[in-house]
Design an enzyme around this catalytic site. Structure first.
Site, short mmCIF file in Angstrom:
data_model
loop_
_atom_site.label_atom_id
_atom_site.label_comp_id
_atom_site.label_asym_id
_atom_site.label_seq_id
_atom_site.Cartn_x
_atom_site.Cartn_y
_atom_site.Cartn_z
N SER A 1 81.46 46.62 169.40
CA SER A 1 81.43 46.80 167.95
C SER A 1 80.98 45.31 167.16
CB SER A 1 82.73 47.55 167.30
OG SER A 1 82.71 47.43 165.87
N TYR B 1 91.03 46.77 165.07
CA TYR B 1 90.15 47.88 165.90
C TYR B 1 89.02 46.60 166.61
CZ TYR B 1 85.65 50.07 166.48
OH TYR B 1 84.60 50.57 167.24
N LYS C 1 88.26 45.53 170.42
CA LYS C 1 86.88 45.50 171.14
C LYS C 1 86.77 44.15 171.86
CE LYS C 1 85.87 49.90 170.60
NZ LYS C 1 85.66 50.69 171.76
#
Ligand code: UDP
Length: 331
Positions: free
Chosen positions: A125, A149, A153
């Protein structure tokens, strides 16, 4: 594009194949003569969107389930979408993010190692960049995520590098910017419950399904004060996954690729675009900033163009809105 497959009935494991980008990628794999085997726990995915190959309902964290699947279907490669993806929720419930996105992915990597599967296309991402210092952002930009988040990643990118060195894993990490649009054939599309993404919410406001949409902050250091994002059509994302697989099979080496258009739009521009394309008014109000939102995220997609021969074909803002609108009206 080089073909992703050479054998008949070759199976590819697609974790999260019941989700928005995963199901679109399954459709494209099937069009290329591959058999996508979906592993999905259906917490956010939709059973009815798994149309192009078998579905195994299960979790990437479940070693026994992974081993059964590997034995039964003998996939030759893995495309790993399964993850939890809401930035705001990752701030309030980080454990859920580390458990699903890191521990789950690790269990998948170990199963790949144990079954001798080398090729992995991983959903990363733009969130790995945090608050970028430059725009557009090249892949060698410093990576300092500003929410859990993004951290999950980035951790996975590092873990995959270690597995590449130790076990011969071949992987690419595709750093998505803002996935949007809908299947050009109208068969599948974006639906989250609850919906948190801008374009579906703006379309719902245009349809009168919600009273209005809230613009999260208009005091950012951008031209109109609202956040700028690089919206990329889901069919272009799916296409990049097939190209990434072919790239690995031709001996391409581990690296990250930005998947975006290089062109950003502000929240206000998206609202204006929806009004233009649909001919409907979009009632909107300005609210507080949302935690974890950088002012601008725009990709420099040159590496994907050069090494994957990837050029977005459906990602003009109007096409994205048109396809998303066609799907939204139906559901
Ligand atoms: N956004 C907004 N109102 C909403 C939802 C999103 O203003 O109801 C903004 C959000 O702050 C961000 C952009 O729209 O700048 C895209 O947000 P989205 O949640 O679609 O994707 P993200 O950038 O979080 O991946």
């Amino acid at each position: 594009m080089a073909k992703a497959s050479s054998k008949p009935n070759e199976t590819i494991l697609v974790t999260g194949g019941a989700g928005f980008i995963g199901s679109q990628t399954c459709k494209m794999l099937a069009q290329e003569g591959l058999v996508p085997v979906t592993l999905d726990n259906l917490t956010t995915g939709h059973r009815e969107d798994v149309k192009w190959g078998p579905l195994v309902v299960g979790d990437v964290n479940d070693h026994a389930c992974l081993a059964r699947l590997m034995r039964q279907y003998q996939p030759t490669a893995v495309i790993h979408f399964a993850a939890v993806t809401a930035v705001g929720e990752s701030v309030t419930d980080p454990g859920k993010y580390y458990r699903n996105n890191v521990s789950g992915s690790l269990s998948l990597l170990e199963a790949m190692r144990d079954f001798g599967i080398k090729d992995l296309v991983f959903s990363s991402s733009a969130a790995v960049y945090g608050n970028p210092m430059r725009s557009p952002i090249p892949e060698d930009h410093v990576v300092v995520p500003i929410n859990p988040y993004g951290s999950t990643k980035l951790m996975m990118e590092r873990i995959m590098s270690d597995f590449a060195a130790a076990h011969g894993l071949r992987f690419v990490a595709l750093r998505y910017f803002n996935a949007a649009g809908s299947d050009p054939g109208g068969e599948i599309g974006e639906r989250h419950d609850p919906e948190t993404h801008l374009i579906p919410l703006v379309l719902d406001a245009a349809l009168g399904r919600r009273a209005n949409v809230t613009v999260f902050g208009n005091d950012y250091p951008t031209l109109d004060g609202t956040c700028i994002r690089d919206y990329i059509h889901v069919a272009d994302l799916a296409d990049a996954h097939l190209r990434a697989l072919a790239y690995l099979r031709e001996g391409g080496h581990e690296q990250a690729f930005n998947l975006g258009t290089g062109q950003g739009y502000s929240v206000k521009e998206v609202i204006a675009g929806v009004q233009r394309v649909t001919g409907r008014k979009v009632p909107h109000v300005v609210g507080e900033r949302r935690a974890g939102d950088p002012p601008e995220l725009v990709a420099d997609p040159l590496r994907a163009k050069r090494l994957l021969d990837w050029t977005p074909k459906h990602s003009s803002l109007d096409t994205i809105i048109n396809h998303a609108w066609a799907f939204r009206k139906k559901i």
